[in-house]
Design a protein around this motif. Structure first.
Motif, PDB file in Angstrom:
ATOM      1  N   GLY A  18       0.789  -1.222   0.000  1.00 22.13           N
ATOM      2  CA  GLY A  18       0.000   0.000   0.000  1.00 22.13           C
ATOM      3  C   GLY A  18       0.824   1.276   0.000  1.00 22.13           C
ATOM      4  O   GLY A  18       0.280   2.359   0.208  1.00 22.13           O
ATOM      5  N   ARG A  19       2.119   1.160  -0.267  1.00 24.67           N
ATOM      6  CA  ARG A  19       3.003   2.319  -0.174  1.00 24.67           C
ATOM      7  C   ARG A  19       3.522   2.745  -1.543  1.00 24.67           C
ATOM      8  O   ARG A  19       3.451   2.021  -2.535  1.00 24.67           O
ATOM      9  CB  ARG A  19       4.205   2.001   0.732  1.00 24.67           C
ATOM     10  N   LEU A  20       4.090   3.939  -1.558  1.00 24.57           N
ATOM     11  CA  LEU A  20       4.756   4.494  -2.734  1.00 24.57           C
ATOM     12  C   LEU A  20       6.255   4.228  -2.619  1.00 24.57           C
ATOM     13  O   LEU A  20       6.885   4.585  -1.621  1.00 24.57           O
ATOM     14  CB  LEU A  20       4.510   6.000  -2.829  1.00 24.57           C
ATOM     15  N   ILE A  21       6.821   3.604  -3.648  1.00 25.24           N
ATOM     16  CA  ILE A  21       8.259   3.404  -3.746  1.00 25.24           C
ATOM     17  C   ILE A  21       8.777   4.396  -4.779  1.00 25.24           C
ATOM     18  O   ILE A  21       8.209   4.507  -5.873  1.00 25.24           O
ATOM     19  CB  ILE A  21       8.596   1.973  -4.203  1.00 25.24           C
ATOM     20  N   VAL A  22       9.827   5.115  -4.458  1.00 23.30           N
ATOM     21  CA  VAL A  22      10.361   6.099  -5.397  1.00 23.30           C
ATOM     22  C   VAL A  22      11.676   5.590  -5.980  1.00 23.30           C
ATOM     23  O   VAL A  22      12.589   5.213  -5.243  1.00 23.30           O
ATOM     24  CB  VAL A  22      10.559   7.471  -4.739  1.00 23.30           C
ATOM     25  N   SER A  23      11.732   5.581  -7.298  1.00 26.22           N
ATOM     26  CA  SER A  23      12.934   5.172  -8.007  1.00 26.22           C
ATOM     27  C   SER A  23      13.843   6.382  -8.183  1.00 26.22           C
ATOM     28  O   SER A  23      13.502   7.326  -8.909  1.00 26.22           O
ATOM     29  CB  SER A  23      12.565   4.585  -9.376  1.00 26.22           C
ATOM     30  N   GLY A  49       7.404  11.009   2.387  1.00 23.16           N
ATOM     31  CA  GLY A  49       6.507   9.907   2.675  1.00 23.16           C
ATOM     32  C   GLY A  49       6.723   8.643   1.872  1.00 23.16           C
ATOM     33  O   GLY A  49       5.911   7.707   1.972  1.00 23.16           O
ATOM     34  N   ALA A  50       7.780   8.565   1.084  1.00 22.30           N
ATOM     35  CA  ALA A  50       8.051   7.338   0.342  1.00 22.30           C
ATOM     36  C   ALA A  50       8.217   6.167   1.313  1.00 22.30           C
ATOM     37  O   ALA A  50       8.832   6.307   2.372  1.00 22.30           O
ATOM     38  CB  ALA A  50       9.313   7.498  -0.505  1.00 22.30           C
ATOM     39  N   GLY A  51       7.678   5.018   0.928  1.00 15.88           N
ATOM     40  CA  GLY A  51       7.767   3.834   1.771  1.00 15.88           C
ATOM     41  C   GLY A  51       8.952   2.962   1.456  1.00 15.88           C
ATOM     42  O   GLY A  51       9.150   1.918   2.085  1.00 15.88           O
ATOM     43  N   GLY A  52       9.763   3.373   0.495  1.00 17.79           N
ATOM     44  CA  GLY A  52      10.940   2.624   0.100  1.00 17.79           C
ATOM     45  C   GLY A  52      11.542   3.246  -1.134  1.00 17.79           C
ATOM     46  O   GLY A  52      11.018   4.217  -1.682  1.00 17.79           O
ATOM     47  N   LEU A  53      12.667   2.684  -1.581  1.00 18.95           N
ATOM     48  CA  LEU A  53      13.392   3.237  -2.717  1.00 18.95           C
ATOM     49  C   LEU A  53      13.718   2.134  -3.716  1.00 18.95           C
ATOM     50  O   LEU A  53      13.865   0.969  -3.347  1.00 18.95           O
ATOM     51  CB  LEU A  53      14.698   3.886  -2.258  1.00 18.95           C
ATOM     52  N   ARG A  54      13.849   2.522  -4.967  1.00 18.46           N
ATOM     53  CA  ARG A  54      14.437   1.657  -5.985  1.00 18.46           C
ATOM     54  C   ARG A  54      15.701   2.355  -6.456  1.00 18.46           C
ATOM     55  O   ARG A  54      15.676   3.556  -6.748  1.00 18.46           O
ATOM     56  CB  ARG A  54      13.476   1.416  -7.147  1.00 18.46           C
ATOM     57  N   VAL A 189       1.793  -7.791  -6.805  1.00 13.81           N
ATOM     58  CA  VAL A 189       1.965  -7.108  -8.090  1.00 13.81           C
ATOM     59  C   VAL A 189       2.283  -5.647  -7.820  1.00 13.81           C
ATOM     60  O   VAL A 189       1.514  -4.938  -7.155  1.00 13.81           O
ATOM     61  CB  VAL A 189       0.691  -7.201  -8.951  1.00 13.81           C
ATOM     62  N   LEU A 190       3.430  -5.182  -8.321  1.00  7.97           N
ATOM     63  CA  LEU A 190       3.806  -3.779  -8.222  1.00  7.97           C
ATOM     64  C   LEU A 190       3.614  -3.123  -9.581  1.00  7.97           C
ATOM     65  O   LEU A 190       3.947  -3.719 -10.621  1.00  7.97           O
ATOM     66  CB  LEU A 190       5.270  -3.616  -7.798  1.00  7.97           C
ATOM     67  N   VAL A 191       3.066  -1.932  -9.585  1.00 10.31           N
ATOM     68  CA  VAL A 191       2.959  -1.166 -10.816  1.00 10.31           C
ATOM     69  C   VAL A 191       4.151  -0.226 -10.888  1.00 10.31           C
ATOM     70  O   VAL A 191       4.379   0.578  -9.980  1.00 10.31           O
ATOM     71  CB  VAL A 191       1.646  -0.362 -10.878  1.00 10.31           C
ATOM     72  N   GLU A 192       4.908  -0.351 -11.955  1.00 12.86           N
ATOM     73  CA  GLU A 192       6.047   0.545 -12.177  1.00 12.86           C
ATOM     74  C   GLU A 192       6.089   0.924 -13.648  1.00 12.86           C
ATOM     75  O   GLU A 192       5.951   0.082 -14.524  1.00 12.86           O
ATOM     76  CB  GLU A 192       7.365  -0.113 -11.785  1.00 12.86           C
ATOM     77  N   GLY A 193       6.267   2.217 -13.909  1.00 13.33           N
ATOM     78  CA  GLY A 193       6.364   2.680 -15.273  1.00 13.33           C
ATOM     79  C   GLY A 193       5.144   3.463 -15.711  1.00 13.33           C
ATOM     80  O   GLY A 193       4.008   3.015 -15.545  1.00 13.33           O
ATOM     81  N   HIS A 194       5.394   4.668 -16.230  1.00 17.39           N
ATOM     82  CA  HIS A 194       4.371   5.491 -16.877  1.00 17.39           C
ATOM     83  C   HIS A 194       3.352   6.109 -15.922  1.00 17.39           C
ATOM     84  O   HIS A 194       2.344   6.663 -16.374  1.00 17.39           O
ATOM     85  CB  HIS A 194       3.641   4.691 -17.961  1.00 17.39           C
ATOM     86  N   ILE A 195       3.579   6.027 -14.625  1.00 20.91           N
ATOM     87  CA  ILE A 195       2.701   6.702 -13.660  1.00 20.91           C
ATOM     88  C   ILE A 195       3.087   8.176 -13.619  1.00 20.91           C
ATOM     89  O   ILE A 195       4.255   8.517 -13.388  1.00 20.91           O
ATOM     90  CB  ILE A 195       2.843   6.101 -12.250  1.00 20.91           C
ATOM     91  N   GLY A 208      -5.923  -3.307  -7.081  1.00 19.17           N
ATOM     92  CA  GLY A 208      -5.314  -4.457  -6.446  1.00 19.17           C
ATOM     93  C   GLY A 208      -3.807  -4.507  -6.420  1.00 19.17           C
ATOM     94  O   GLY A 208      -3.230  -5.495  -5.960  1.00 19.17           O
ATOM     95  N   ALA A 209      -3.146  -3.468  -6.910  1.00 20.38           N
ATOM     96  CA  ALA A 209      -1.682  -3.449  -6.850  1.00 20.38           C
ATOM     97  C   ALA A 209      -1.227  -3.434  -5.394  1.00 20.38           C
ATOM     98  O   ALA A 209      -1.856  -2.812  -4.534  1.00 20.38           O
ATOM     99  CB  ALA A 209      -1.135  -2.215  -7.568  1.00 20.38           C
ATOM    100  N   THR A 210      -0.118  -4.106  -5.121  1.00 27.80           N
ATOM    101  CA  THR A 210       0.430  -4.132  -3.764  1.00 27.80           C
ATOM    102  C   THR A 210       1.122  -2.821  -3.433  1.00 27.80           C
ATOM    103  O   THR A 210       1.005  -2.308  -2.318  1.00 27.80           O
ATOM    104  CB  THR A 210       1.440  -5.286  -3.622  1.00 27.80           C
ATOM    105  N   ALA A 211       1.861  -2.286  -4.393  1.00 35.25           N
ATOM    106  CA  ALA A 211       2.596  -1.041  -4.194  1.00 35.25           C
ATOM    107  C   ALA A 211       2.838  -0.400  -5.553  1.00 35.25           C
ATOM    108  O   ALA A 211       2.672  -1.046  -6.593  1.00 35.25           O
ATOM    109  CB  ALA A 211       3.927  -1.297  -3.479  1.00 35.25           C
ATOM    110  N   ILE A 212       3.255   0.862  -5.515  1.00 38.98           N
ATOM    111  CA  ILE A 212       3.479   1.621  -6.742  1.00 38.98           C
ATOM    112  C   ILE A 212       4.899   2.161  -6.739  1.00 38.98           C
ATOM    113  O   ILE A 212       5.360   2.724  -5.736  1.00 38.98           O
ATOM    114  CB  ILE A 212       2.503   2.816  -6.862  1.00 38.98           C
ATOM    115  N   VAL A 213       5.588   1.999  -7.859  1.00 38.69           N
ATOM    116  CA  VAL A 213       6.928   2.562  -8.013  1.00 38.69           C
ATOM    117  C   VAL A 213       6.856   3.711  -9.003  1.00 38.69           C
ATOM    118  O   VAL A 213       6.395   3.540 -10.138  1.00 38.69           O
ATOM    119  CB  VAL A 213       7.928   1.504  -8.516  1.00 38.69           C
ATOM    120  N   VAL A 214       7.301   4.881  -8.572  1.00 35.56           N
ATOM    121  CA  VAL A 214       7.305   6.064  -9.438  1.00 35.56           C
ATOM    122  C   VAL A 214       8.718   6.624  -9.493  1.00 35.56           C
ATOM    123  O   VAL A 214       9.385   6.728  -8.457  1.00 35.56           O
ATOM    124  CB  VAL A 214       6.332   7.146  -8.923  1.00 35.56           C
TER     125      VAL A 214
END
Length: 248
Positions: A18-23, A49-54, A189-195, A208-214
């Motif tokens: 449920g968190r935002l991951i920032v790349s 507020g990012a919940g993690g990093l890529r 399932v993580l959504v990454e790309g084009h957000i 239903g995505a588990t987390a989002i990578v932006v």
């Protein structure tokens, strides 16, 4: 429906639910391609507020590990003789990521890498058994994702949608792809790309995505500025068209 992971509670995947991951990445030649600069960006997004990093590369992963205990998804990018970019293509890269402090190792799990010198089918097993790290499968299609789940990947991400032969050139989120992944997989399932905006983040989570990578939409001023600049060019074109009409 997806999201019933076999990973233990309090695992890195549980922590990012449920968190935002920032790349936080920068291409070679980008003005931001500097370790101190990227570390400052990482610090800033964590404060936001990012919940993690890529992160890409051993130095960057290690630098980010020094500033946070939140989950880090690590990758190493390499190019082949044709200039094509691949994500964590071999065990040496995976070990370097792990040693630098990444909690999750991401690798290219598309069909194009099945015949590589070190196929990802073998890498997943070695990463689990020799490094004791979780594996995030970067995929482009449902078929890629199902194969990755069957091989033991702990989660999948839509990172490579738009970057394979089947999906080349697409630069928008595929909501049908997300829905299919959630419906057919039992791993996160993580959504990454084009957000590009918060509304898309919310929509992905609702589907239903588990987390989002932006990445670019947050960390790359050049890309962000180009989007705003494009809006001014549209206005300029409209003004030019109007001027021509009035001159007739």
């Amino acid at each position: 429906m997806s999201q019933s992971s076999n990973t233990p509670r309090n695992s890195p995947l549980d922590a990012i639910r449920g968190r935002l991951i920032v790349s936080c990445q920068a291409s070679e030649g980008d003005p931001l391609d500097n370790l101190d600069t990227l570390t400052r960006i990482a610090t800033s997004v964590l404060r936001g507020g990012a919940g993690g990093l890529r992160a890409e590369g051993v130095e960057r992963i290690a630098a980010f590990r020094a500033i946070t205990q939140l989950p880090i998804i690590g990758i190493i990018k390499t190019c082949d003789a044709n200039g094509d970019v691949y994500i964590t293509p071999d065990f040496r890269s995976a070990k370097a990521i792990s040693d630098a402090g990444a909690d999750i190792v991401a690798l290219d799990c598309t069909a194009r890498r099945l015949t590589a010198a070190e196929p990802w089918l073998e890498l997943i097993h070695r990463i689990h058994t020799e490094l004791n790290r979780l594996v995030l499968a970067d995929i482009a299609t449902v078929e890629d994702a199902l194969a990755a789940e069957h091989a033991g990947a702990d989660a999948v991400a839509t990172t490579l949608y738009g970057y394979t032969a089947e999906t080349a050139g697409i630069r928008t989120v595929s909501w049908p792809l997300l829905q299919s992944l959630v419906a057919h997989l039992t791993i996160p399932v993580l959504v990454e790309g084009h957000i590009t905006d918060p509304q898309q983040v919310r929509r992905a989570l609702d589907l239903g995505a588990t987390a989002i990578v932006v990445g670019s939409a947050i960390t790359r001023p050049e890309t962000i500025t180009a989007r705003f600049a494009e809006a001014t060019r549209i206005d300029q074109n409209n003004d030019l068209a109007q001027s021509k009409i009035q001159s007739v």
